[in-house]
Design a protein around this motif. Structure first.
Motif, PDB file in Angstrom:
ATOM      1  N   VAL A 139      20.161   0.797   5.957  1.00  0.00           N
ATOM      2  CA  VAL A 139      21.422   0.427   5.794  1.00  0.00           C
ATOM      3  C   VAL A 139      22.226   1.251   4.811  1.00  0.00           C
ATOM      4  O   VAL A 139      21.893   1.724   3.688  1.00  0.00           O
ATOM      5  N   ARG A 140      23.447   1.662   5.142  1.00  0.00           N
ATOM      6  CA  ARG A 140      24.310   2.778   4.409  1.00  0.00           C
ATOM      7  C   ARG A 140      25.595   2.175   4.496  1.00  0.00           C
ATOM      8  O   ARG A 140      26.092   1.750   5.601  1.00  0.00           O
ATOM      9  N   TYR A 141      26.361   2.610   3.277  1.00  0.00           N
ATOM     10  CA  TYR A 141      27.889   2.136   3.072  1.00  0.00           C
ATOM     11  C   TYR A 141      28.542   3.607   2.637  1.00  0.00           C
ATOM     12  O   TYR A 141      28.987   3.344   1.739  1.00  0.00           O
ATOM     13  N   SER A 142      28.555   4.193   3.650  1.00  0.00           N
ATOM     14  CA  SER A 142      29.624   5.461   3.331  1.00  0.00           C
ATOM     15  C   SER A 142      30.948   5.211   3.343  1.00  0.00           C
ATOM     16  O   SER A 142      31.591   4.456   4.269  1.00  0.00           O
ATOM     17  N   MET A 143      31.642   5.739   2.295  1.00  0.00           N
ATOM     18  CA  MET A 143      33.066   5.280   2.402  1.00  0.00           C
ATOM     19  C   MET A 143      33.818   6.951   2.858  1.00  0.00           C
ATOM     20  O   MET A 143      35.234   6.740   3.311  1.00  0.00           O
ATOM     21  N   VAL A 144      33.048   7.616   3.220  1.00  0.00           N
ATOM     22  CA  VAL A 144      33.447   9.028   3.689  1.00  0.00           C
ATOM     23  C   VAL A 144      34.588   8.863   4.875  1.00  0.00           C
ATOM     24  O   VAL A 144      35.770   9.278   4.914  1.00  0.00           O
ATOM     25  N   GLY A 149      40.226   8.745   7.115  1.00  0.00           N
ATOM     26  CA  GLY A 149      41.310   7.975   8.007  1.00  0.00           C
ATOM     27  C   GLY A 149      42.321   7.606   6.951  1.00  0.00           C
ATOM     28  O   GLY A 149      43.568   7.793   7.483  1.00  0.00           O
ATOM     29  N   THR A 150      42.229   7.167   5.908  1.00  0.00           N
ATOM     30  CA  THR A 150      43.310   6.883   4.925  1.00  0.00           C
ATOM     31  C   THR A 150      44.123   8.285   4.756  1.00  0.00           C
ATOM     32  O   THR A 150      45.273   8.168   4.490  1.00  0.00           O
ATOM     33  N   VAL A 151      43.352   9.333   4.361  1.00  0.00           N
ATOM     34  CA  VAL A 151      44.308  10.612   4.167  1.00  0.00           C
ATOM     35  C   VAL A 151      44.878  11.003   5.267  1.00  0.00           C
ATOM     36  O   VAL A 151      46.161  11.365   4.868  1.00  0.00           O
ATOM     37  N   MET A 152      44.388  10.834   6.455  1.00  0.00           N
ATOM     38  CA  MET A 152      45.266  11.383   7.421  1.00  0.00           C
ATOM     39  C   MET A 152      46.157  10.446   7.750  1.00  0.00           C
ATOM     40  O   MET A 152      47.463  11.031   8.078  1.00  0.00           O
ATOM     41  N   VAL A 153      46.252   9.255   7.992  1.00  0.00           N
ATOM     42  CA  VAL A 153      47.235   8.445   7.992  1.00  0.00           C
ATOM     43  C   VAL A 153      48.425   8.510   6.940  1.00  0.00           C
ATOM     44  O   VAL A 153      49.756   8.542   7.382  1.00  0.00           O
ATOM     45  N   THR A 154      48.021   8.735   5.805  1.00  0.00           N
ATOM     46  CA  THR A 154      48.958   8.688   4.387  1.00  0.00           C
ATOM     47  C   THR A 154      49.843  10.213   4.859  1.00  0.00           C
ATOM     48  O   THR A 154      50.843  10.305   4.447  1.00  0.00           O
ATOM     49  N   ALA A 155      49.029  11.338   5.173  1.00  0.00           N
ATOM     50  CA  ALA A 155      49.660  12.484   4.990  1.00  0.00           C
ATOM     51  C   ALA A 155      50.572  12.599   6.209  1.00  0.00           C
ATOM     52  O   ALA A 155      51.876  12.953   6.097  1.00  0.00           O
ATOM     53  N   VAL A 300      45.669  -3.243  13.546  1.00  0.00           N
ATOM     54  CA  VAL A 300      45.831  -3.407  15.035  1.00  0.00           C
ATOM     55  C   VAL A 300      45.770  -2.213  15.897  1.00  0.00           C
ATOM     56  O   VAL A 300      45.376  -2.337  17.232  1.00  0.00           O
ATOM     57  N   MET A 301      46.207  -0.919  15.380  1.00  0.00           N
ATOM     58  CA  MET A 301      46.363  -0.040  16.300  1.00  0.00           C
ATOM     59  C   MET A 301      44.950   0.923  16.168  1.00  0.00           C
ATOM     60  O   MET A 301      44.805   1.697  17.177  1.00  0.00           O
ATOM     61  N   LEU A 302      43.831   0.761  15.152  1.00  0.00           N
ATOM     62  CA  LEU A 302      42.912   1.628  15.109  1.00  0.00           C
ATOM     63  C   LEU A 302      41.758   0.886  15.754  1.00  0.00           C
ATOM     64  O   LEU A 302      41.815  -0.190  16.022  1.00  0.00           O
ATOM     65  N   ARG A 303      40.646   2.024  16.189  1.00  0.00           N
ATOM     66  CA  ARG A 303      39.388   1.421  17.020  1.00  0.00           C
ATOM     67  C   ARG A 303      38.689   0.454  16.050  1.00  0.00           C
ATOM     68  O   ARG A 303      37.832  -0.531  16.654  1.00  0.00           O
ATOM     69  N   GLY A 304      38.636   0.630  14.524  1.00  0.00           N
ATOM     70  CA  GLY A 304      37.894   0.047  13.777  1.00  0.00           C
ATOM     71  C   GLY A 304      36.443   0.318  13.812  1.00  0.00           C
ATOM     72  O   GLY A 304      35.546  -0.522  13.456  1.00  0.00           O
ATOM     73  N   VAL A 305      36.348   1.517  14.074  1.00  0.00           N
ATOM     74  CA  VAL A 305      34.871   2.245  14.062  1.00  0.00           C
ATOM     75  C   VAL A 305      34.831   3.074  13.105  1.00  0.00           C
ATOM     76  O   VAL A 305      35.414   4.091  12.765  1.00  0.00           O
ATOM     77  N   PRO A 306      33.761   2.754  12.068  1.00  0.00           N
ATOM     78  CA  PRO A 306      33.507   3.551  10.715  1.00  0.00           C
ATOM     79  C   PRO A 306      32.707   5.045  10.982  1.00  0.00           C
ATOM     80  O   PRO A 306      31.794   5.134  10.517  1.00  0.00           O
ATOM     81  N   GLN A 307      33.741   6.001  11.641  1.00  0.00           N
ATOM     82  CA  GLN A 307      32.939   7.246  12.009  1.00  0.00           C
ATOM     83  C   GLN A 307      34.264   8.052  11.817  1.00  0.00           C
ATOM     84  O   GLN A 307      35.460   8.038  11.883  1.00  0.00           O
ATOM     85  N   LEU A 308      33.543   9.326  11.580  1.00  0.00           N
ATOM     86  CA  LEU A 308      34.471  10.628  11.271  1.00  0.00           C
ATOM     87  C   LEU A 308      35.056  11.055  12.813  1.00  0.00           C
ATOM     88  O   LEU A 308      34.239  10.878  13.740  1.00  0.00           O
ATOM     89  N   THR A 309      36.257  11.233  12.747  1.00  0.00           N
ATOM     90  CA  THR A 309      36.687  12.105  14.063  1.00  0.00           C
ATOM     91  C   THR A 309      36.068  13.426  14.088  1.00  0.00           C
ATOM     92  O   THR A 309      35.720  14.211  13.133  1.00  0.00           O
ATOM     93  N   LYS A 310      35.964  14.319  15.215  1.00  0.00           N
ATOM     94  CA  LYS A 310      35.521  15.228  15.537  1.00  0.00           C
ATOM     95  C   LYS A 310      36.447  16.037  16.511  1.00  0.00           C
ATOM     96  O   LYS A 310      36.809  15.663  17.662  1.00  0.00           O
ATOM     97  N   PRO A 311      36.935  17.305  15.855  1.00  0.00           N
ATOM     98  CA  PRO A 311      36.921  17.737  14.615  1.00  0.00           C
ATOM     99  C   PRO A 311      37.593  16.845  13.640  1.00  0.00           C
ATOM    100  O   PRO A 311      38.529  16.119  14.016  1.00  0.00           O
TER     101      PRO A 311
END
Length: 374
Positions: A139-144, A149-155, A300-311
């Motif tokens: 079990v892992r709880y990475s916040m990365v 995602g927060t940085v991308m949306v905020t920028a 509402v708009m995001l997928r809700g999957v805790p993964q990084l986008t590539k790239p």
């Protein structure tokens, strides 16, 4: 130096004690008793609330009765006591919230400890790995992924709200006729009252399907369009606060610039904007704060999957932000997963705190530069 500080502290304590004695000597005994009952009852109610006591209502009722009596007999003193009590209560509530989320996040921080050079660093694995999995072992709880995602949306939201908001504020403050200003500014401020779920629903039903069709993406949800929607949500705040700051610039400064032969545009860019820079920057930072803390539109708009986008710079796909992580999981989370959600809240709190401190620093620098303060 230490001795000087100790002496200064002692002198201040002595001064406050003299003020307190003067207050007791100059105030009617009945008024002092009333205020004392109010304070004691409020403190007792607060203690009962912390202890989850069913008797909390008793001291709170006493506080209300004492306040009503004091308001009738000693209105001025009662008003001062109430304002002081509410101020202290606000600070205490804020501190309790901070302590609560910090304490609740401790277990997951300990669980995600990582040993570096023989030293265990609490929570380090949350920021060095990219896997969030509350089910499969390990079990892992990475916040990365969520921080990304927060940085991308905020920028993206800042890139939308900052230039548009400041430009609109300049137009309303310096260019628009009074009749236009009186109609447009209230209309912009009304937009700030639209619930975020409405913006998110519009983005989900209109923008996301259009983007999926035009850019041939798999499924809906992209940081680009979430950022645009959140930027539009932050736009009324930026416009309103920036316009107030620009309007507060003394007219004599603008007239003096125009008298020197500069154009209206040169006056706006060389006089008005620099003079109101602290207020304008505060407006942008308020917009950034809303972008960071926005929950429903992102959920509402995001997928809700805790993964990084590539790239990583791919803004045409959107997975998860810190706020949407909390909104999507708090209903069914327990144990370490719930603690991980509190850890996400701690990250959000620290981020907003840093932004707030940054805005205060900018304001201090501009006051020192323009006002000559040391």
């Amino acid at each position: 130096m230490i001795a000087t500080q100790v002496n200064a502290t002692g002198a201040e304590i002595a001064r406050q004690w003299r003020r307190f004695r003067d207050f007791l000597a100059e105030t009617e005994p009945a008024a002092v008793v009333t205020v004392g009952v109010m304070i004691a009852a409020l403190l007792s109610a607060f203690a009962g609330f912390l202890l989850v006591s069913p008797l909390t209502v008793v001291p709170f009722s006493v506080f209300l009765v004492a306040t009503g009596y004091g308001w009738i007999r000693y209105q001025g003193l009662t008003a001062k006591t109430l304002t002081l009590s509410m101020t202290v209560s606000t600070i205490l509530i804020l501190l309790l919230i901070i302590v609560f989320i910090l304490v609740e996040s401790i277990p997951v921080v300990q669980y995600e400890s990582l040993t570096v050079f023989g030293v265990s660093v609490p929570g380090l694995r949350m920021f060095t790995e990219t896997r969030w999995d509350a089910v499969s072992s390990p079990v892992r709880y990475s916040m990365v992924p969520m921080i990304h995602g927060t940085v991308m949306v905020t920028a993206i939201a800042t890139a939308v709200a900052a230039p548009l908001g400041v430009s609109a504020a300049l137009f309303l403050s310096e260019i628009a006729p009074a009749a236009v200003r009186e109609v447009v500014k209230p209309g912009v401020e009304i937009l700030a009252g639209i619930p975020s779920i409405v913006y998110g629903f519009i983005g989900f039903t209109i923008l996301s399907p259009w983007a999926a069709d035009q850019f041939r993406t798999t499924g809906q949800g992209s940081y680009l369009f979430v950022g645009i929607v959140v930027g539009l949500m932050a736009l009324p705040t930026v416009v309103s606060v920036a316009e107030d700051a620009l309007s507060s610039v003394p007219e004599s400064m603008k007239s003096g610039s125009l008298a020197m032969g500069t154009t209206d545009w040169q006056t706006m860019t060389s006089i008005t904007l620099p003079a109101a820079f602290s207020g304008v920057s505060a407006a942008v930072l308020l917009g950034v704060g809303r972008a960071i803390g926005e929950t429903m539109a992102a959920t509402v708009m995001l997928r809700g999957v805790p993964q990084l986008t590539k790239p990583l710079y791919n803004a045409f796909y959107g997975q998860e932000t810190l706020t949407s992580l909390i909104a999507n999981n708090y209903g069914e989370a327990d144990g370490l997963q719930m603690d991980a959600l509190f850890a996400a809240g701690v990250i959000l709190f620290i981020t907003v705190l840093v932004i707030s401190i940054g805005s205060q620093y900018i304001e201090w620098r501009m006051r020192r530069k323009l006002g000559g303060e040391s």
